[in-house]
Design a protein around this motif. Structure first.
Motif, PDB file in Angstrom:
ATOM      1  N   UNK A  20       3.280  -6.978 -10.083  1.00  0.00           N
ATOM      2  CA  UNK A  20       3.291  -5.616 -10.617  1.00  0.00           C
ATOM      3  C   UNK A  20       2.041  -4.916 -10.105  1.00  0.00           C
ATOM      4  N   UNK A  21       2.030  -3.607 -10.185  1.00  0.00           N
ATOM      5  CA  UNK A  21       0.843  -2.849  -9.826  1.00  0.00           C
ATOM      6  C   UNK A  21      -0.044  -2.692 -11.049  1.00  0.00           C
ATOM      7  N   UNK A  39       0.843  -1.202   0.000  1.00  0.00           N
ATOM      8  CA  UNK A  39       0.000   0.000   0.000  1.00  0.00           C
ATOM      9  C   UNK A  39       0.877   1.250   0.000  1.00  0.00           C
ATOM     10  N   UNK A  40       1.971   1.209   0.747  1.00  0.00           N
ATOM     11  CA  UNK A  40       2.900   2.339   0.751  1.00  0.00           C
ATOM     12  C   UNK A  40       3.485   2.567  -0.648  1.00  0.00           C
ATOM     13  N   UNK A  41       3.850   1.495  -1.324  1.00  0.00           N
ATOM     14  CA  UNK A  41       4.387   1.607  -2.683  1.00  0.00           C
ATOM     15  C   UNK A  41       3.327   2.094  -3.670  1.00  0.00           C
ATOM     16  N   UNK A  85       1.199 -13.112 -10.163  1.00  0.00           N
ATOM     17  CA  UNK A  85       1.001 -14.054 -11.257  1.00  0.00           C
ATOM     18  C   UNK A  85       2.152 -15.037 -11.347  1.00  0.00           C
ATOM     19  N   UNK A  86       1.939 -16.071 -12.157  1.00  0.00           N
ATOM     20  CA  UNK A  86       2.950 -17.095 -12.404  1.00  0.00           C
ATOM     21  C   UNK A  86       3.317 -17.020 -13.874  1.00  0.00           C
ATOM     22  N   UNK A  87       4.613 -17.155 -14.154  1.00  0.00           N
ATOM     23  CA  UNK A  87       5.091 -17.125 -15.536  1.00  0.00           C
ATOM     24  C   UNK A  87       6.113 -18.237 -15.733  1.00  0.00           C
TER      25      UNK A  87
END
Length: 122
Positions: free
Chosen positions: A58-59, A26-28, A44-46
């Motif tokens: 990622x946001x 949340x701070x980021x 996610x998975x990659x």
């Protein structure tokens, strides 16, 4: 889009978020100027890594229509259906210490991890 209640729906949250992980994320998000009522952290998975699969984060400004959305401790986490098959039931934590600092996924579905812990196999 399916949503989990912060107190845990009958099926349970897609991913459990610790208070430390939520506070850091949340701070980021705030630092990026994103609205935490809509935006969130995509987990996610990659394909990749020496064990075959790796985690990605990622946001995102908003969830996709078919995402599973979990909201805990003020953080929204978005997980797509195919990633959910690999990381459903996992816990997202944030560690800060002498050895390392960062987000860590504790995944009960993992059968094997590489030596560095960055990739896994289910």
């Amino acid at each position: 889009m399916s949503t989990d209640a912060s107190d845990g729906a009958e099926a349970g949250p897609a991913v459990t978020v610790t208070p430390d992980a939520a506070e850091e994320a949340v701070s980021l998000l705030d630092g990026e100027g994103l609205d935490t009522d809509v935006a969130g952290l995509r987990l996610f998975v990659q394909q990749g890594g020496c064990a075959g699969l790796s985690y990605g984060m990622r946001f995102d400004t908003e969830p996709e229509e078919d995402d599973r959305v979990t909201e805990q401790h003020g953080l929204r986490v978005f997980v797509d259906p195919s990633s959910l098959n690999y990381i459903g039931g996992s816990t997202l934590d944030y560690e800060s210490g002498l050895q390392a600092e960062g987000f860590h996924v504790e995944n009960p579905n993992v059968e094997a991890e590489c030596g560095c812990g960055e990739s896994f196999r289910t």
